[in-house]
Design a protein around this motif. Structure first.
Motif, PDB file in Angstrom:
ATOM      1  N   GLY A   1      -2.081  -1.863  13.938  1.00 59.15           N
ATOM      2  CA  GLY A   1      -1.544  -2.875  15.064  1.00 59.15           C
ATOM      3  C   GLY A   1       0.095  -2.434  15.240  1.00 59.15           C
ATOM      4  N   SER A   2       0.507  -3.032  16.111  1.00 57.51           N
ATOM      5  CA  SER A   2       1.820  -2.900  16.790  1.00 57.51           C
ATOM      6  C   SER A   2       2.867  -3.086  15.467  1.00 57.51           C
ATOM      7  N   ASP A   3       3.886  -2.079  15.135  1.00 56.19           N
ATOM      8  CA  ASP A   3       4.854  -2.155  14.305  1.00 56.19           C
ATOM      9  C   ASP A   3       4.159  -2.282  12.869  1.00 56.19           C
ATOM     10  N   SER A   4       2.938  -1.791  12.711  1.00 57.91           N
ATOM     11  CA  SER A   4       2.269  -2.030  11.041  1.00 57.91           C
ATOM     12  C   SER A   4       2.921  -0.854  10.463  1.00 57.91           C
ATOM     13  N   PHE A   5       3.253   0.273  10.694  1.00 54.26           N
ATOM     14  CA  PHE A   5       3.986   1.306  10.166  1.00 54.26           C
ATOM     15  C   PHE A   5       5.238   0.879   9.671  1.00 54.26           C
ATOM     16  N   GLN A   6       5.842   0.374  10.485  1.00 60.87           N
ATOM     17  CA  GLN A   6       7.293  -0.257  10.274  1.00 60.87           C
ATOM     18  C   GLN A   6       7.342  -1.053   8.957  1.00 60.87           C
ATOM     19  N   ALA A   7       6.375  -1.997   8.960  1.00 60.03           N
ATOM     20  CA  ALA A   7       6.150  -2.878   7.947  1.00 60.03           C
ATOM     21  C   ALA A   7       5.555  -2.384   6.587  1.00 60.03           C
ATOM     22  N   THR A   8       5.209  -1.316   6.522  1.00 62.12           N
ATOM     23  CA  THR A   8       5.097  -0.465   5.258  1.00 62.12           C
ATOM     24  C   THR A   8       6.098   0.275   4.584  1.00 62.12           C
ATOM     25  N   LEU A   9       7.196   0.565   5.592  1.00 62.77           N
ATOM     26  CA  LEU A   9       8.201   1.394   5.296  1.00 62.77           C
ATOM     27  C   LEU A   9       8.891   1.213   3.948  1.00 62.77           C
ATOM     28  N   TRP A  10       8.788  -0.144   3.353  1.00 63.19           N
ATOM     29  CA  TRP A  10       9.309  -0.246   2.150  1.00 63.19           C
ATOM     30  C   TRP A  10       8.768   0.793   0.897  1.00 63.19           C
ATOM     31  N   MET A  11       7.545   1.050   1.339  1.00 60.83           N
ATOM     32  CA  MET A  11       6.921   1.794   0.136  1.00 60.83           C
ATOM     33  C   MET A  11       7.761   3.355   0.100  1.00 60.83           C
ATOM     34  N   PRO A  12       7.659   3.993   1.361  1.00 61.30           N
ATOM     35  CA  PRO A  12       8.290   5.274   1.187  1.00 61.30           C
ATOM     36  C   PRO A  12       9.752   5.418   1.024  1.00 61.30           C
ATOM     37  N   TRP A  13      10.423   4.087   1.528  1.00 66.13           N
ATOM     38  CA  TRP A  13      11.824   4.117   0.979  1.00 66.13           C
ATOM     39  C   TRP A  13      12.032   3.816  -0.226  1.00 66.13           C
ATOM     40  N   SER A  14      11.099   2.847  -1.010  1.00 65.93           N
ATOM     41  CA  SER A  14      11.312   2.795  -2.444  1.00 65.93           C
ATOM     42  C   SER A  14      10.798   4.187  -3.281  1.00 65.93           C
ATOM     43  N   ASN A  15      10.201   4.904  -2.632  1.00 61.63           N
ATOM     44  CA  ASN A  15       9.733   6.114  -3.300  1.00 61.63           C
ATOM     45  C   ASN A  15      10.581   7.212  -3.148  1.00 61.63           C
ATOM     46  N   GLY A  16      11.821   7.085  -2.436  1.00 62.65           N
ATOM     47  CA  GLY A  16      12.877   8.028  -2.208  1.00 62.65           C
ATOM     48  C   GLY A  16      12.591   8.749  -1.003  1.00 62.65           C
ATOM     49  N   ALA A  17      11.690   8.386  -0.399  1.00 60.05           N
ATOM     50  CA  ALA A  17      11.488   9.136   1.294  1.00 60.05           C
ATOM     51  C   ALA A  17      12.335   8.413   2.266  1.00 60.05           C
ATOM     52  N   ASP A  18      12.309   9.251   3.308  1.00 58.65           N
ATOM     53  CA  ASP A  18      12.975   8.611   4.686  1.00 58.65           C
ATOM     54  C   ASP A  18      12.209   9.373   5.700  1.00 58.65           C
ATOM     55  N   VAL A  19      12.474   8.428   6.799  1.00 57.75           N
ATOM     56  CA  VAL A  19      11.688   9.147   8.357  1.00 57.75           C
ATOM     57  C   VAL A  19      12.601  10.333   8.878  1.00 57.75           C
ATOM     58  N   MET A  20      13.757  10.434   8.427  1.00 61.50           N
ATOM     59  CA  MET A  20      14.652  11.428   9.096  1.00 61.50           C
ATOM     60  C   MET A  20      15.389  12.286   7.763  1.00 61.50           C
TER      61      MET A  20
ATOM     62  N   LYS B   1      16.141  15.790  12.386  1.00 57.57           N
ATOM     63  CA  LYS B   1      14.753  16.177  12.035  1.00 57.57           C
ATOM     64  C   LYS B   1      14.040  14.830  11.112  1.00 57.57           C
ATOM     65  N   TRP B   2      12.715  14.715  11.904  1.00 59.14           N
ATOM     66  CA  TRP B   2      11.890  13.833  11.326  1.00 59.14           C
ATOM     67  C   TRP B   2      11.429  14.307  10.021  1.00 59.14           C
ATOM     68  N   THR B   3      11.214  13.570   9.114  1.00 58.93           N
ATOM     69  CA  THR B   3      10.533  14.013   7.756  1.00 58.93           C
ATOM     70  C   THR B   3       9.583  13.000   7.193  1.00 58.93           C
ATOM     71  N   LEU B   4       8.585  12.836   8.157  1.00 56.94           N
ATOM     72  CA  LEU B   4       7.252  12.142   8.017  1.00 56.94           C
ATOM     73  C   LEU B   4       6.216  12.689   7.040  1.00 56.94           C
ATOM     74  N   ASP B   5       6.351  13.899   6.681  1.00 57.80           N
ATOM     75  CA  ASP B   5       5.156  14.350   5.787  1.00 57.80           C
ATOM     76  C   ASP B   5       5.593  14.832   4.384  1.00 57.80           C
ATOM     77  N   SER B   6       7.030  14.343   4.062  1.00 55.85           N
ATOM     78  CA  SER B   6       7.271  14.822   2.886  1.00 55.85           C
ATOM     79  C   SER B   6       6.589  14.609   1.543  1.00 55.85           C
ATOM     80  N   PRO B   7       6.550  14.984   0.422  1.00 52.00           N
ATOM     81  CA  PRO B   7       5.608  14.748  -0.802  1.00 52.00           C
ATOM     82  C   PRO B   7       5.992  13.428  -1.221  1.00 52.00           C
ATOM     83  N   GLN B   8       7.166  12.784  -0.920  1.00 57.79           N
ATOM     84  CA  GLN B   8       7.183  11.245  -1.433  1.00 57.79           C
ATOM     85  C   GLN B   8       6.723  10.305  -0.166  1.00 57.79           C
ATOM     86  N   MET B   9       6.839  10.916   0.700  1.00 61.67           N
ATOM     87  CA  MET B   9       6.106  10.020   1.923  1.00 61.67           C
ATOM     88  C   MET B   9       4.622   9.896   1.682  1.00 61.67           C
TER      89      MET B   9
END
Length: 370
Positions: free
Chosen positions: A148-167, A173-181
């Motif tokens: 659904g709309s904005d569902s990915f945004q609602a899950t961002l706490w997981m990659p952020w809390s795992n040391g990942a970021d979207v950029m 540069k987008w960093t959406l496929d990092s190992p942490q992500m």
């Protein structure tokens, strides 16, 4: 916009009394019409002097905003709130109110499942969600976004809390496929795989199911406190608690809310910024919370007993010390939509997170960073 606009007219009478000769005319518009109305006003040169602005809209209209005077920003704002007002390094929005997401859980169901406190780690959250269902009697252990709309945004706490970021750090540069992500979305997918979360759960039933005991936990914002009281009655408050998000590398939640912006074409910029300064005064922020339930963006406002004495709200104050927002770049809307589809391919389509995120990265690279 919304409830804030409906209640602000009477609220600012105190500002008018303290500033003789200044009249504040408040126009309230519904959120679902606000974006188009702002766009039309900018195009027609009919913008107001000052308006509230959703944090995710800052980039859309940034060229029309005046810079925030240096004297109006301070360390008393939550850092995440200040970051929401910045576009390409420029302070264009003064934080008004802020919201974040944290964990709601049924303490009685948790006790039945053998838990006497909130989960503090990712492993504990996973186990507690399972136990809520298998031992506590909940039909769904935890509600997590699947599509659904904005569902990915609602899950961002997981990659952020795992040391990942979207950029990357310099926003090039987008960093959406990092190992942490990938690791974060494997963790998310595991809840659906073992049945403690349901990829087809209807989120519209969250409050009702939480009150009935069909749902053990969910992650969402402060507005649910009032909603749960309306749905379950005043006594229901004793059956649940709130807690900061469980920690992996950190406990980083989403930061939303609203800013105050003054337009470049303002006819009364001095009075507009004076109103913005007044609305961000700690006492005024606490008073506005009592009227609307909007969480203050100014940290010292949280010392007010109305906020400090309520443990459910105090958890939000604690979480706001570690929050983050999606990047303020023009192409985030398009990347976020592609990410919603990628999330659904993982949660409902059976696509491995590494594959789904690699495909998302290719799409994001084609969209660009703006």
């Amino acid at each position: 916009m919304g409830a804030e606009g409906d209640k602000l007219g009477a609220f600012v009478k105190a500002f008018e009394s303290a500033n003789p000769g200044v009249t504040v005319n408040v126009t309230s518009i519904p959120w679902n019409a606000a974006h188009d109305k702002i766009q039309t006003a900018i195009a027609g040169g009919t913008t107001p002097d000052i308006s509230m602005m959703g944090t995710t809209w800052m980039t859309d209209f940034a060229d029309s905003f005046a810079a925030v005077p240096a004297g109006l920003t301070s360390a008393d704002f939550f850092p995440g709130a200040l970051a929401n007002g910045k576009v390409k390094g420029a302070n264009l929005g003064l934080p008004w109110y802020i919201d974040t997401r944290l964990l709601y859980y049924r303490t009685d169901i948790a006790a039945k499942a053998g838990w006497t406190k909130a989960p503090t780690t990712w492993d504990e959250l996973k186990q507690m969600a399972s136990d809520m269902k298998t031992k506590g009697g909940a039909k769904v252990g935890i509600n997590l976004p699947a599509a659904g709309s904005d569902s990915f945004q609602a899950t961002l706490w997981m990659p952020w809390s795992n040391g990942a970021d979207v950029m990357n750090a310099d926003g090039t540069k987008w960093t959406l496929d990092s190992p942490q992500m990938v690791d974060a979305y494997k963790y998310l997918e595991s809840f659906f795989a073992d049945g403690s979360a349901d990829a087809n759960y209807d989120g519209a039933n969250t409050q009702a199911d939480f009150v009935s005991g069909a749902l053990g936990m969910f992650i969402d914002g402060p507005w649910n406190i009032g909603g749960l009281k309306d749905t379950g009655g005043a006594d229901f408050a004793s059956k649940y608690a709130t807690a900061v998000l469980p920690t992996k590398a950190s406990s980083t939640a989403f930061a939303g809310g609203s800013n105050l912006v003054v337009y470049k074409g303002a006819k009364n910029p001095g009075a507009a910024w004076a109103l913005a300064k007044w609305l961000t005064d700690p006492k005024v922020q606490a008073d506005f919370f009592k009227l609307t339930g909007d969480l203050p963006a100014v940290q010292s406002a949280w010392k007010d007993p109305a906020l400090a004495s309520d443990p459910k709200l105090a958890a939000f104050g604690a979480q706001l010390k570690d929050v983050k927002s999606p990047p303020n770049v023009a192409t985030w809307t398009h990347v976020s939509a592609a990410a919603d589809a990628a999330l659904e391919s993982m949660t409902r389509g059976g696509v491995d997170p590494a594959t789904a995120l690699a495909n998302l990265q290719k799409q994001a690279d084609q969209i660009g960073v703006g």
